[in-house]
Design a protein around this motif. Structure first.
Motif, mmCIF file in Angstrom:
data_model
loop_
_atom_site.group_PDB
_atom_site.id
_atom_site.type_symbol
_atom_site.label_atom_id
_atom_site.label_comp_id
_atom_site.label_asym_id
_atom_site.label_seq_id
_atom_site.Cartn_x
_atom_site.Cartn_y
_atom_site.Cartn_z
ATOM 1 N N GLN A 94 0.827 -1.203 0.000
ATOM 2 C CA GLN A 94 0.000 0.000 0.000
ATOM 3 C C GLN A 94 0.866 1.260 0.000
ATOM 4 O OE1 GLN A 94 -2.889 -0.168 3.153
ATOM 5 N NE2 GLN A 94 -3.891 -1.972 2.312
ATOM 6 N N ALA A 95 1.933 1.246 0.784
ATOM 7 C CA ALA A 95 2.836 2.400 0.841
ATOM 8 C C ALA A 95 3.546 2.607 -0.495
ATOM 9 C CB ALA A 95 3.852 2.217 1.965
ATOM 10 N N GLU A 96 4.015 1.513 -1.096
ATOM 11 C CA GLU A 96 4.700 1.619 -2.385
ATOM 12 C C GLU A 96 3.753 2.115 -3.480
ATOM 13 O OE1 GLU A 96 7.705 -1.019 -5.214
ATOM 14 O OE2 GLU A 96 6.716 -1.996 -3.517
ATOM 15 N N MET A 97 2.519 1.614 -3.484
ATOM 16 C CA MET A 97 1.547 2.063 -4.474
ATOM 17 C C MET A 97 1.180 3.527 -4.225
ATOM 18 S SD MET A 97 -0.066 1.409 -7.215
ATOM 19 C CE MET A 97 0.161 -0.354 -7.364
ATOM 20 N N GLY A 98 1.041 3.908 -2.973
ATOM 21 C CA GLY A 98 0.740 5.300 -2.642
ATOM 22 C C GLY A 98 1.831 6.236 -3.129
ATOM 23 N N ALA A 99 3.092 5.839 -2.962
ATOM 24 C CA ALA A 99 4.215 6.657 -3.428
ATOM 25 C C ALA A 99 4.220 6.752 -4.955
ATOM 26 C CB ALA A 99 5.534 6.068 -2.919
ATOM 27 N N PHE A 100 3.921 5.635 -5.628
ATOM 28 C CA PHE A 100 3.867 5.612 -7.098
ATOM 29 C C PHE A 100 2.774 6.557 -7.600
ATOM 30 C CE2 PHE A 100 2.345 3.228 -11.001
ATOM 31 C CZ PHE A 100 3.402 3.611 -11.817
ATOM 32 N N ILE A 101 1.584 6.477 -6.995
ATOM 33 C CA ILE A 101 0.473 7.335 -7.400
ATOM 34 C C ILE A 101 0.805 8.800 -7.123
ATOM 35 C CG2 ILE A 101 -1.922 7.947 -6.841
ATOM 36 C CD1 ILE A 101 -2.411 4.899 -6.476
ATOM 37 N N ALA A 102 1.410 9.083 -5.988
ATOM 38 C CA ALA A 102 1.791 10.462 -5.653
ATOM 39 C C ALA A 102 2.804 11.003 -6.664
ATOM 40 C CB ALA A 102 2.354 10.521 -4.235
ATOM 41 N N GLU A 103 3.776 10.178 -7.048
ATOM 42 C CA GLU A 103 4.780 10.581 -8.043
ATOM 43 C C GLU A 103 4.114 10.935 -9.370
ATOM 44 O OE1 GLU A 103 8.004 8.370 -10.906
ATOM 45 O OE2 GLU A 103 7.705 7.520 -8.909
ATOM 46 N N LEU A 104 3.212 10.065 -9.835
ATOM 47 C CA LEU A 104 2.541 10.309 -11.111
ATOM 48 C C LEU A 104 1.626 11.536 -11.037
ATOM 49 C CD1 LEU A 104 1.603 6.709 -12.300
ATOM 50 C CD2 LEU A 104 3.617 8.069 -12.842
ATOM 51 N N SER A 105 1.001 11.747 -9.890
ATOM 52 C CA SER A 105 0.135 12.918 -9.707
ATOM 53 C C SER A 105 0.960 14.202 -9.740
ATOM 54 C CB SER A 105 -0.638 12.823 -8.391
ATOM 55 O OG SER A 105 -1.531 11.731 -8.422
ATOM 56 N N ARG A 106 2.062 14.221 -8.998
ATOM 57 C CA ARG A 106 2.928 15.409 -8.959
ATOM 58 C C ARG A 106 3.474 15.758 -10.334
ATOM 59 N NH1 ARG A 106 4.770 13.016 -4.361
ATOM 60 N NH2 ARG A 106 6.607 12.203 -5.415
ATOM 61 N N SER A 107 3.818 14.744 -11.114
ATOM 62 C CA SER A 107 4.405 14.977 -12.432
ATOM 63 C C SER A 107 3.369 15.387 -13.478
ATOM 64 C CB SER A 107 5.153 13.732 -12.912
ATOM 65 O OG SER A 107 4.229 12.699 -13.221
ATOM 66 N N GLY A 108 2.090 15.237 -13.132
ATOM 67 C CA GLY A 108 1.031 15.588 -14.074
ATOM 68 C C GLY A 108 0.668 14.475 -15.042
ATOM 69 N N VAL A 109 1.303 13.316 -14.914
ATOM 70 C CA VAL A 109 1.021 12.179 -15.805
ATOM 71 C C VAL A 109 -0.329 11.548 -15.486
ATOM 72 C CG1 VAL A 109 1.778 9.838 -16.406
ATOM 73 C CG2 VAL A 109 3.448 11.681 -16.279
ATOM 74 N N LEU A 110 -0.635 11.415 -14.209
ATOM 75 C CA LEU A 110 -1.881 10.774 -13.783
ATOM 76 C C LEU A 110 -3.014 11.786 -13.803
ATOM 77 C CD1 LEU A 110 -3.263 8.205 -12.684
ATOM 78 C CD2 LEU A 110 -2.675 9.021 -10.392
ATOM 79 N N LEU A 111 -4.006 11.564 -14.651
ATOM 80 C CA LEU A 111 -5.145 12.468 -14.773
ATOM 81 C C LEU A 111 -6.314 12.029 -13.899
ATOM 82 C CD1 LEU A 111 -5.059 12.961 -18.646
ATOM 83 C CD2 LEU A 111 -3.941 14.342 -16.871
#
Length: 116
Positions: free
Chosen positions: A22-39
């Motif tokens: 859960q922590a690793e997935m949360g970090a991955f999602i946060a990274e993609l959100s910050r970079s603007g890749v995850l819409l």
């Protein structure tokens, strides 16, 4: 380029994700959100409302439907420069999750012209 990445649930019982996953997935999602890749991202209810349209009139229908043992369980809408980038992000996702199946499809908007 926008892509819809979907995960499929085939009814196989899944273990509950542990805190580390859960922590690793949360970090991955946060990274993609910050970079603007995850819409957008989310899980999907396996129940669905089915619509059939004929001659401009839409109605809710109960079936018949072919029996399906799998359904789209979750999605992520991403924006990348290339399809290869989208595939690499999917590889990173599956390296965290471990096992499963998914699909990546290009999403076209009003400003896009699909090319075969």
């Amino acid at each position: 380029m926008r892509f819809l990445m979907m995960t499929v649930d085939d009814g196989t019982p899944q273990e509950q994700p542990d805190e580390a996953l859960q922590a690793e997935m949360g970090a991955f999602i946060a990274e993609l959100s910050r970079s603007g890749v995850l819409l957008a991202t989310g899980g999907l209810d396996p129940r669905a409302t089915h619509i059939v349209a004929r001659d401009g009139k839409a109605e809710v229908v109960d079936g018949p439907f072919s029996e399906s043992k799998e359904f789209v369980a979750g999605f992520a809408l991403i924006e990348t420069r290339t399809e290869e980038e989208a595939i690499e992000l999917s590889r990173r996702f599956w390296s965290i999750v471990g096992s499963g199946r998914g699909t990546i499809q290009r999403v076209y908007g009003p400003e896009d012209t699909p090319t075969p």
